[in-house]
Design an enzyme around this catalytic site. Structure first.
Site, PDB file in Angstrom:
ATOM      1  N   TYR A   1     -45.639   0.658  13.820  1.00 54.42           N
ATOM      2  CA  TYR A   1     -45.333   1.653  12.793  1.00 54.42           C
ATOM      3  C   TYR A   1     -46.583   2.271  12.169  1.00 54.42           C
ATOM      4  O   TYR A   1     -46.772   3.490  12.169  1.00 54.42           O
ATOM      5  CB  TYR A   1     -44.450   1.023  11.711  1.00 54.42           C
ATOM      6  CG  TYR A   1     -43.920   2.021  10.709  1.00 54.42           C
ATOM      7  CD1 TYR A   1     -42.722   2.701  10.953  1.00 54.42           C
ATOM      8  CD2 TYR A   1     -44.610   2.299   9.535  1.00 54.42           C
ATOM      9  CE1 TYR A   1     -42.236   3.628  10.043  1.00 54.42           C
ATOM     10  CE2 TYR A   1     -44.124   3.226   8.625  1.00 54.42           C
ATOM     11  CZ  TYR A   1     -42.949   3.881   8.884  1.00 54.42           C
ATOM     12  OH  TYR A   1     -42.468   4.810   7.990  1.00 54.42           O
TER      13      TYR A   1
ATOM     14  N   ASP B   1     -35.962   6.565   4.026  1.00 53.17           N
ATOM     15  CA  ASP B   1     -35.054   5.436   3.832  1.00 53.17           C
ATOM     16  C   ASP B   1     -34.643   5.298   2.372  1.00 53.17           C
ATOM     17  O   ASP B   1     -33.464   5.121   2.046  1.00 53.17           O
ATOM     18  CB  ASP B   1     -35.724   4.137   4.292  1.00 53.17           C
ATOM     19  CG  ASP B   1     -36.190   4.197   5.738  1.00 53.17           C
ATOM     20  OD1 ASP B   1     -35.732   5.090   6.473  1.00 53.17           O
ATOM     21  OD2 ASP B   1     -37.011   3.348   6.125  1.00 53.17           O
TER      22      ASP B   1
ATOM     23  N   SER C   1     -32.831   0.024   7.504  1.00 53.64           N
ATOM     24  CA  SER C   1     -33.524   0.077   6.219  1.00 53.64           C
ATOM     25  C   SER C   1     -33.124  -1.025   5.256  1.00 53.64           C
ATOM     26  O   SER C   1     -32.814  -0.777   4.083  1.00 53.64           O
ATOM     27  CB  SER C   1     -33.323   1.447   5.554  1.00 53.64           C
ATOM     28  OG  SER C   1     -33.826   2.462   6.367  1.00 53.64           O
TER      29      SER C   1
ATOM     30  N   GLY D   1     -33.442  -1.658  11.826  1.00 55.51           N
ATOM     31  CA  GLY D   1     -33.589  -0.215  11.810  1.00 55.51           C
ATOM     32  C   GLY D   1     -32.621   0.496  10.900  1.00 55.51           C
ATOM     33  O   GLY D   1     -32.471   1.718  10.970  1.00 55.51           O
TER      34      GLY D   1
ATOM     35  N   SER E   1     -37.367  -6.082  14.961  1.00 51.47           N
ATOM     36  CA  SER E   1     -38.675  -5.435  14.863  1.00 51.47           C
ATOM     37  C   SER E   1     -39.033  -5.332  13.394  1.00 51.47           C
ATOM     38  O   SER E   1     -38.547  -4.453  12.691  1.00 51.47           O
ATOM     39  CB  SER E   1     -38.642  -4.039  15.495  1.00 51.47           C
ATOM     40  OG  SER E   1     -39.883  -3.401  15.358  1.00 51.47           O
TER      41      SER E   1
END
Length: 499
Positions: free
Chosen positions: A253, A197, A152, A150, A243
């Protein structure tokens, strides 16, 4: 502004400069060992932590991330051939690849292959330039952004690749151009990225977070975090639940992206603006475009940047969303969504590009996703307002922390992108002294971020180490724990390092 060149590692990193110096030296030595010569330069792009504003960049709404120290480094040297050779310092996990400057454009998004992200950066840049071939070069990567955490890692990889490729090929694009190209490039591996991101990685500034807007155009405004005593600090803690957006996209997502896209289409029809050119002729239609078009011509249209205008419009959209989707509190079937838009399910799938970004769901939760998107955008605007208030009477920890906690509640209950491990880390941190704790990144695992007084950093980290990591991951080494649990501050964005 073009990507800057750093001449000293202290220009890039504010902490642990000696350790970074050893890392860079190892990268250069390993490059020479593999390719027989030293690299000409290093391209560097950082990960990011999103302080607040989750899953709303692809809705067109502003977000509030900051660049962090963990990053992707790519050592590069032109090789005078038509081959692009790519290696990784972690060769056992990421084997070396060798491509021609022609076949590097071929990306199989169905295969989970590490070098696909390198290809994304390469292909995105060259397609933007209208070119089909470039100079051959050798590259060696080293990444410290945890994959699937998470923070990026994929964006850092793609952005660093773009910097490497453009310099070898004599291209010099602006930071805004690079961020925009990188945001679109991840679609080649089947991820419908929103752009936050990549923008944070490319345009991050030391000492400031970024208020990033996407519509009507990309704009990143540095926002200094407020001064207080004790100082504001942020802790990142990784659930160590991976994830991977590429793997889980159809049910996580990308599904959320599609739900918001269809939600925007239905909301525009509910508001009677679906046939206006601004809504009808745009792809994709987002909640932000719907909001802007609905208020076109209103009395306060000239003050769209004012905080109160944001608050008024987003509040009105929350009410409109409840009215538009309230009759389906348990979600829509595909047939129900298609019927609401007077089209067939097949046409609806084509409208939201399910051929490129396939999703799997029996029911689509449009009400909850819209409620999250509009309320989260409100929290981002208020977070910036508090940071810039300059009011010494403000209890910044409580004011900002409350917004972060509300964001986590919304991510968990309305957007359903939290998980048990995230909830546990947030509870432990809050009990130990965090004022605001929430997931950061896509969720469903990955990392959490915690707003903590500087004098409580050690206390909160110790609580997380004892009550989460020691119990769930008792075999973690000290180095592994340091990578999973650390304090951070706003860092510098992507740059070149001169060797």
């Amino acid at each position: 502004m073009a990507a800057p060149i750093a001449k000293s590692l202290s220009d890039i990193y504010s902490l642990n400069v000696d350790a970074q110096s050893q890392r860079y030296a190892h990268l250069v030595a390993k490059f020479a060992e593999i390719y027989g010569a030293k690299p000409e330069f290093v391209a560097r792009a950082p990960g990011r932590v999103n302080i607040i504003g989750e899953h709303i960049d692809y809705c067109g709404f502003p977000v509030f991330p900051m660049a962090i120290a963990p990053d992707t480094l790519i050592a590069v040297r032109a090789n005078g051939t038509d081959r692009v050779r790519v290696a990784n310092v972690n060769a056992e996990k990421y084997p070396a690849r060798d491509f021609s400057t022609a076949d590097i454009f071929a990306i199989d998004s169905t295969v989970h292959e590490w070098s696909n992200y390198f290809k994304c950066g390469y292909r995105g840049l060259f397609e933007h330039m209208g070119r089909t071939e470039g100079a051959g070069f050798d590259a060696l990567l080293d990444g410290t952004v945890p994959a699937g955490g998470g923070l990026s890692s994929s964006a850092a990889f793609v952005c660093a690749t773009q910097l490497a490729v453009q310099r070898v090929n004599g291209i010099d694009l602006s930071q805004t151009e690079l961020a925009s190209i990188a945001a679109g490039a991840e679609r080649y591996v089947g991820v419908n990225s929103g752009g936050m991101d990549q923008t944070a990685s490319i345009m991050g500034q030391q000492g400031s977070a970024l208020f990033i807007e996407f519509h009507p155009e990309l704009r990143a405004t540095p926002v200094k975090l407020p001064e207080s005593t004790p100082a504001l600090a942020f802790i990142i803690s990784n659930t160590l639940v991976v994830s991977d957006k590429h793997v889980t996209a159809p049910v996580c997502y990308n599904l959320r992206v599609v739900e918001t896209r269809i939600g925007a289409l239905i909301l525009a029809k509910h508001l009677g603006i679906a046939d206006r050119p601004a809504c009808k002729d745009v792809d994709p239609l987002t909640f932000k475009i719907v909001m802007d078009e609905y208020f076109t011509g209103s009395e306060n249209a000239s003050s769209v940047d004012s905080v109160q205008t944001w608050i008024d419009r987003l509040s009105a959209m929350l009410t409109a969303a409840d009215q538009a989707f309230g009759a389906h509190p348990t979600g829509y079937t595909r047939k129900e969504m298609a019927a609401a838009l007077d089209m067939s399910p097949a046409d609806l799938g084509a409208k939201v590009h399910e051929d490129l970004f396939p999703v799997r769901a029996d029911r689509f939760q449009l009400l909850q996703r819209a409620q999250h998107a509009f309320s989260e955008a409100l929290r981002v605007v208020r977070f910036r307002q508090i940071c810039e208030s300059g009011d010494a009477r403000t209890d910044y920890f409580s004011a900002l922390g409350d917004l972060m906690n509300q964001s986590q509640d919304s991510c968990r209950d309305l957007f359903e992108c939290s998980c048990a491990e995230i909830d546990e880390l947030c509870a432990i941190a809050r009990n130990a002294g965090s004022f605001g704790s929430r997931l950061t990144g896509a969720g469903w695992g990955g990392c959490t971020v915690h707003l903590v007084p500087q004098d409580k950093v050690k206390q909160v980290k110790q609580a997380l180490a004892d009550k989460y990591y020691a119990k769930r991951f008792p075999d973690l080494s000290a180095a592994q724990l340091d990578n999973a649990l650390f304090a951070t501050a706003p860092g510098r964005g992507a740059c070149y390092f001169a060797l």
